[in-house]
Design a protein around this motif. Structure first.
Motif, PDB file in Angstrom:
ATOM      1  N   GLN A 200      33.590 -26.947   8.525  1.00 47.11           N
ATOM      2  CA  GLN A 200      33.655 -28.233   7.834  1.00 47.11           C
ATOM      3  C   GLN A 200      33.290 -29.427   8.703  1.00 47.11           C
ATOM      4  N   ALA A 201      33.220 -29.247  10.028  1.00 42.18           N
ATOM      5  CA  ALA A 201      33.005 -30.372  10.939  1.00 42.18           C
ATOM      6  C   ALA A 201      31.724 -31.157  10.636  1.00 42.18           C
ATOM      7  N   PRO A 202      30.555 -30.513  10.416  1.00 46.40           N
ATOM      8  CA  PRO A 202      29.346 -31.297  10.125  1.00 46.40           C
ATOM      9  C   PRO A 202      29.469 -32.105   8.836  1.00 46.40           C
ATOM     10  N   TYR A 203      30.202 -31.582   7.877  1.00 49.95           N
ATOM     11  CA  TYR A 203      30.316 -32.265   6.587  1.00 49.95           C
ATOM     12  C   TYR A 203      31.270 -33.448   6.669  1.00 49.95           C
ATOM     13  N   VAL A 204      32.271 -33.375   7.530  1.00 50.52           N
ATOM     14  CA  VAL A 204      33.140 -34.534   7.766  1.00 50.52           C
ATOM     15  C   VAL A 204      32.319 -35.687   8.338  1.00 50.52           C
ATOM     16  N   VAL A 205      31.391 -35.361   9.251  1.00 47.00           N
ATOM     17  CA  VAL A 205      30.505 -36.391   9.801  1.00 47.00           C
ATOM     18  C   VAL A 205      29.667 -37.016   8.685  1.00 47.00           C
TER      19      VAL A 205
END
Length: 391
Positions: free
Chosen positions: A362-367
């Motif tokens: 999920q980290a890229p989508y939080v960005v």
């Protein structure tokens, strides 16, 4: 004129479809021609940039040669031809070329309808007619969701694109046949783009126009598919259902916003209220990106509903335009909207790439969600100083 508006509405349904269908095809395109999320973000961004780049020429053409020839010619050669190239694609580059052509072909259809509304009907009816047109057209988002996923699995994505090529071409020929250009009054002043830029009230509307649809278009048109696939292991059917729900929320939101400025007496505060609720949903995705598939889909649907402010913001800008600047003025506003999505697509694609390798799925989508939130906050801040339109 009624038949002509109906055909322009069908063309706008196709325009909404083409800006959103890549999300559903992302698994198939990755498997068949090696087009990953960054490739599709680039191709989707090209669609919006091509669409935006055509707005000023389209504005000139609407004011000069009328909506019939402008919409029919570009839709046939651009959208019809681009769909054919997409059906033949074997590399991501072919998808890029196809999306540029389709963006060019879709560029005039909504503005042609708005031009007719502004010329043929009283200003007080513009926001309702504009909202209905967008609401009906947004049904293209629904077709680009679960039905497109089923078609791609049943007959293949290439056969589906050939069918779309045929429908698009026939629609363009119908526009050429039945649309009637509004009559220009004799002696009417000739407008210019510079004259539009001299309308100071519009400068506080341009920023919110640029960001209001950017995150809705980018999330619905691309990122919802990879997000649900990577974070929740959603298959094509679940992605299709999720995009169907978000698209349905966008349609409902458009119709809900239509009469609100007349009910409340203020266009500006309807936009501010809706944008604030949109930001709440975005913050929800930032705080709980992997909470549950149900929550993620619910928040995406909320973004679709509260982010459906395009028509009412367009009406706000339209209220400051004199008759001889309608074509150029509305297409300039539309350039801000569509150009904003193009910028958001490119920036989000770069943000995704910069986040690799990611510590969590999920980290890229939080960005990406944080990027969209920042853009929305900036646009809303400027819009707070806009002149209101009272009813």
């Amino acid at each position: 004129m009624t038949r002509g508006i109906a055909l322009l509405g069908l063309a706008y349904v196709l325009s909404q479809f083409f800006r959103a269908f890549l999300a559903v095809l992302s698994p198939a395109l990755r498997a068949d021609i090696g087009a990953g999320p960054e490739d599709l973000a680039f191709a989707s961004g090209l669609w919006f940039f091509a669409f935006a780049a055509m707005q000023l020429p389209v504005g000139w053409a609407l004011d000069t040669i009328g909506p019939r020839r402008t919409a029919a010619g570009l839709h046939l050669l651009g959208a019809g031809g681009g769909a054919a190239i997409f059906a033949l694609a074997t590399t991501p580059l072919h998808i890029d070329i196809a999306m540029v052509l389709i963006g060019i072909g879709c560029a005039p259809v909504l503005m042609a309808a708005y031009y007719i509304f502004a010329r043929e009907y009283p200003p007080a009816r513009f926001v309702v007619m504009a909202s209905v047109m967008v609401g009906v057209g947004t049904c293209g988002n629904l077709v680009a969701s679960y039905p497109m996923a089923i078609a791609a699995e049943t007959i293949g994505w290439r056969a589906s694109l050939w069918g779309l090529c045929a429908i698009t071409s026939l629609t363009a020929l119908g526009i050429w046949t039945v649309v009637r250009d509004p009559v220009r009054p004799e002696g009417e002043a000739r407008g210019s783009l510079l004259a539009v830029f001299k309308i100071k009230a519009l400068w506080f509307i341009f920023p919110i126009m640029a960001v209001s649809y950017a995150q809705v278009g980018a999330l619905r048109g691309l990122w919802i598919g990879p997000y649900l696939e990577d974070v929740f292991a959603a298959d094509a059917h679940r992605i299709g259902l999720a995009t169907l729900l978000m698209g349905s929320a966008m349609v409902a939101g458009t119709f809900a916003y239509g009469p609100l400025d007349r009910i409340t007496g203020s266009t500006k505060w309807v936009v501010i209220s809706g944008t604030t609720l949109n930001l709440v949903a975005l913050f929800g995705l930032i705080l709980y990106p992997s909470g549950s598939l149900f929550l993620a889909i619910l928040l995406m649907a909320a973004i679709g509903f509260f982010g459906a402010t395009y028509a009412i913001i367009m009406s706000h800008g339209r209220s400051f335009l004199p008759p001889h600047l309608i074509g150029r003025g509305m297409t300039l506003l539309n350039l801000c909207s569509i150009g904003g999505v193009g910028v958001a697509q490119f920036l989000s694609g770069r943000a995704y790439a910069a986040s690799q390798p990611a510590l969590t799925p999920q980290a890229p989508y939080v960005v990406i969600f944080t990027l969209f939130t920042g853009l929305m906050l900036a646009g809303l801040f400027v819009y707070l100083f806009a002149r209101d339109t009272r009813h």
